[in-house]
Motif scaffolding. Sequence first.
Motif, PDB file in Angstrom:
ATOM      1  N   TYR A 401       0.897  -1.284  -0.161  1.00 15.04           N
ATOM      2  CA  TYR A 401      -0.173  -0.097  -0.081  1.00 15.04           C
ATOM      3  C   TYR A 401       0.807   1.068   0.107  1.00 15.04           C
ATOM      4  CZ  TYR A 401       1.078   0.903   4.860  1.00 15.04           C
ATOM      5  OH  TYR A 401       1.756   1.340   6.098  1.00 15.04           O
ATOM      6  N   VAL A 403       0.242   5.867   0.594  1.00 13.07           N
ATOM      7  CA  VAL A 403      -0.709   6.906   1.007  1.00 13.07           C
ATOM      8  C   VAL A 403       0.051   8.209   0.597  1.00 13.07           C
ATOM      9  CG1 VAL A 403      -2.428   7.531   2.741  1.00 13.07           C
ATOM     10  CG2 VAL A 403      -1.347   5.227   3.048  1.00 13.07           C
ATOM     11  N   GLU A 417      -5.553   9.691   0.610  1.00 16.73           N
ATOM     12  CA  GLU A 417      -5.705   8.964  -0.432  1.00 16.73           C
ATOM     13  C   GLU A 417      -4.778   7.689  -0.178  1.00 16.73           C
ATOM     14  OE1 GLU A 417      -6.925   8.769  -5.213  1.00 16.73           O
ATOM     15  OE2 GLU A 417      -6.149  10.440  -4.369  1.00 16.73           O
ATOM     16  N   TRP A 418      -5.426   6.604  -0.293  1.00 14.90           N
ATOM     17  CA  TRP A 418      -4.757   5.191  -0.211  1.00 14.90           C
ATOM     18  C   TRP A 418      -4.944   4.454  -1.595  1.00 14.90           C
ATOM     19  CZ3 TRP A 418      -3.525   2.626   4.543  1.00 14.90           C
ATOM     20  CH2 TRP A 418      -3.573   3.083   5.677  1.00 14.90           C
ATOM     21  N   VAL A 420      -4.161   0.318  -2.214  1.00 15.62           N
ATOM     22  CA  VAL A 420      -4.070  -0.848  -1.609  1.00 15.62           C
ATOM     23  C   VAL A 420      -3.899  -2.144  -2.349  1.00 15.62           C
ATOM     24  CG1 VAL A 420      -4.631  -2.602   0.487  1.00 15.62           C
ATOM     25  CG2 VAL A 420      -4.671   0.047   0.783  1.00 15.62           C
ATOM     26  N   ARG A 433     -12.914   0.457   3.735  1.00  9.85           N
ATOM     27  CA  ARG A 433     -12.620   1.749   3.659  1.00  9.85           C
ATOM     28  C   ARG A 433     -13.077   2.669   5.159  1.00  9.85           C
ATOM     29  NH1 ARG A 433     -14.270   6.446   3.752  1.00  9.85           N
ATOM     30  NH2 ARG A 433     -16.561   5.961   3.524  1.00  9.85           N
ATOM     31  N   ASP A 437     -10.602   3.775   8.177  1.00 15.61           N
ATOM     32  CA  ASP A 437     -10.733   5.439   8.735  1.00 15.61           C
ATOM     33  C   ASP A 437     -11.089   5.273  10.137  1.00 15.61           C
ATOM     34  OD1 ASP A 437     -10.903   8.175   7.534  1.00 15.61           O
ATOM     35  OD2 ASP A 437     -12.493   8.140   8.543  1.00 15.61           O
ATOM     36  N   LEU A 462     -10.270   5.415  -0.938  1.00 15.27           N
ATOM     37  CA  LEU A 462      -9.444   4.181  -1.064  1.00 15.27           C
ATOM     38  C   LEU A 462      -9.560   3.741  -2.506  1.00 15.27           C
ATOM     39  CD1 LEU A 462      -8.158   1.621   0.099  1.00 15.27           C
ATOM     40  CD2 LEU A 462     -10.540   0.495   0.372  1.00 15.27           C
TER      41      LEU A 462
END
Length: 512
Positions: A401, A403, A417-418, A420, A433, A437, A462
Amino acid sequence: MALAIINSIASWILKKRIHQIELFLKYPHEVQEELLLSLLRTAENTVQGRKYDYPSIRSYVSFAERVPVSTYEDLEPMIEQTRKGEQNVFWPTQIKWFAKSSGTTNAKSKFIPVSYEALEDCHYKAGKDLLCLYLNNNEDSQLFTGKSLRLGGSKQLYEDNNTFFGDLSAILIDNMPIWAEFSSTPSNKVSLMSEWEAKIPAIIKETMTENVTSFAGVPSWMLVLLNKILEETGKCDLTEIWPNVEVYFHGGVSFEPYRQQYKKILPKADFKYYEIYNASEGFFAIQDINGSDELLLMLDYGIFYEFIPMDTFGTPDQKVIRLADVELNKNYAIVITTNAGLWRYMIGDTVRFTSINPYRIKITGRTKHHINVFGEELMVENTDKALAKACAIHNCEIKDYTVAPVFMEGREKGAHEWIVEFVTPPASAEAFRQSLDEALQEVNSDYEAKRYNNMTLNPLVLNVARPGLFYDWLKAEDKLGGQHKIPRLSNERNYLEQLKKMQANSLSADLA
């Protein structure tokens, strides 16, 4: 019988070191102060020593006042001199090896000096200490009745101006003591292969018939290798191939995102995991207790430690403190002075102390790998923990992942914003998601405050990566191999945008 005798003798020799370890546990500050003065005396007549008048420095206070804290960019001109063959610049003995490292943030390569003293008194000494501590905690270990499956970097050593550079693992393997080579697999020839995708089948071929009793390597890349071995053999788990395997020595990246995947392929109730903390610049800490997630800071490897509290890092109020002044549960950037001539050098890692008697730490991230765009002070330790919680809730597993921030524009609030990549995806990406969070708010009170009623930060975004996205990104960046890492957090969007673009291009190609 012969192997059992070898195992007993090796265990006895290694465990003799325990008494020396107990010395720095009992007198940590005295050991560190004496080490600093020894480094200064050794380097008195170098270019660096004459510049800052090392002969007249008799205490930590005068050392800290006179010698500035440095980054790689500050030291690069001296390192380049040495790479071209000039000696006695920052260390008196010959520097002929340089560990090539691009880290996870800079495309530009760094060439970290490696002295003979650093090899012998730091890296190899640490390797023996790791075994010593493990054997001291596990009296019935049969470690030396078999071999350690090691997974190092995938770069060869390249000669340049009578100096050599390459991955640290390649330097270590190339100069490895006979005892270490005898107890390891694959062979040095295969370990030093430069092409990662050709190296994997070569490792499999050489290790399949060995009695492997331990693994050693970076968790993400080791998992790639071990899953490939299971795929090739058709076995359900690794104990069917190596029934005597008992421990995995790991480091380089956080183990937390990979823990459940390892438990699946190593379903052995008494299997041990031992974490280490090493880098091109030195070997710093070792897990010294079974089942612990804390690392003992090793204080007699020729490395003098200082720390910068992260709440002042990079500000006009930045301060540097020595080991005696650290506090529990605060994040610090590490500053090191080493027996390879790195003087007050910021390595870019952050840690927090979980104990000060003895000094034990947890790695929390990188000085450049955190997100603090909105005052949330998000560290890799936070994101790893939050991911583990979310994965446990949704019965899923991640592979990689990264970020990045979503910057505020006009009246629009910011966010994280990720992207993964899952091994086993959740049933609902949206539910995952939300859990992620919420978990982030649980582990980081600053993030929680910014998320309260969406006051500063909107809910995280996500993106679910296609299978193989991170691998393909590393391949495109020529970073495949055992020592390269995915940048987890960044205050900029460069990596995230590159990955999103690569994902979009893949989707377009599939549709076409």
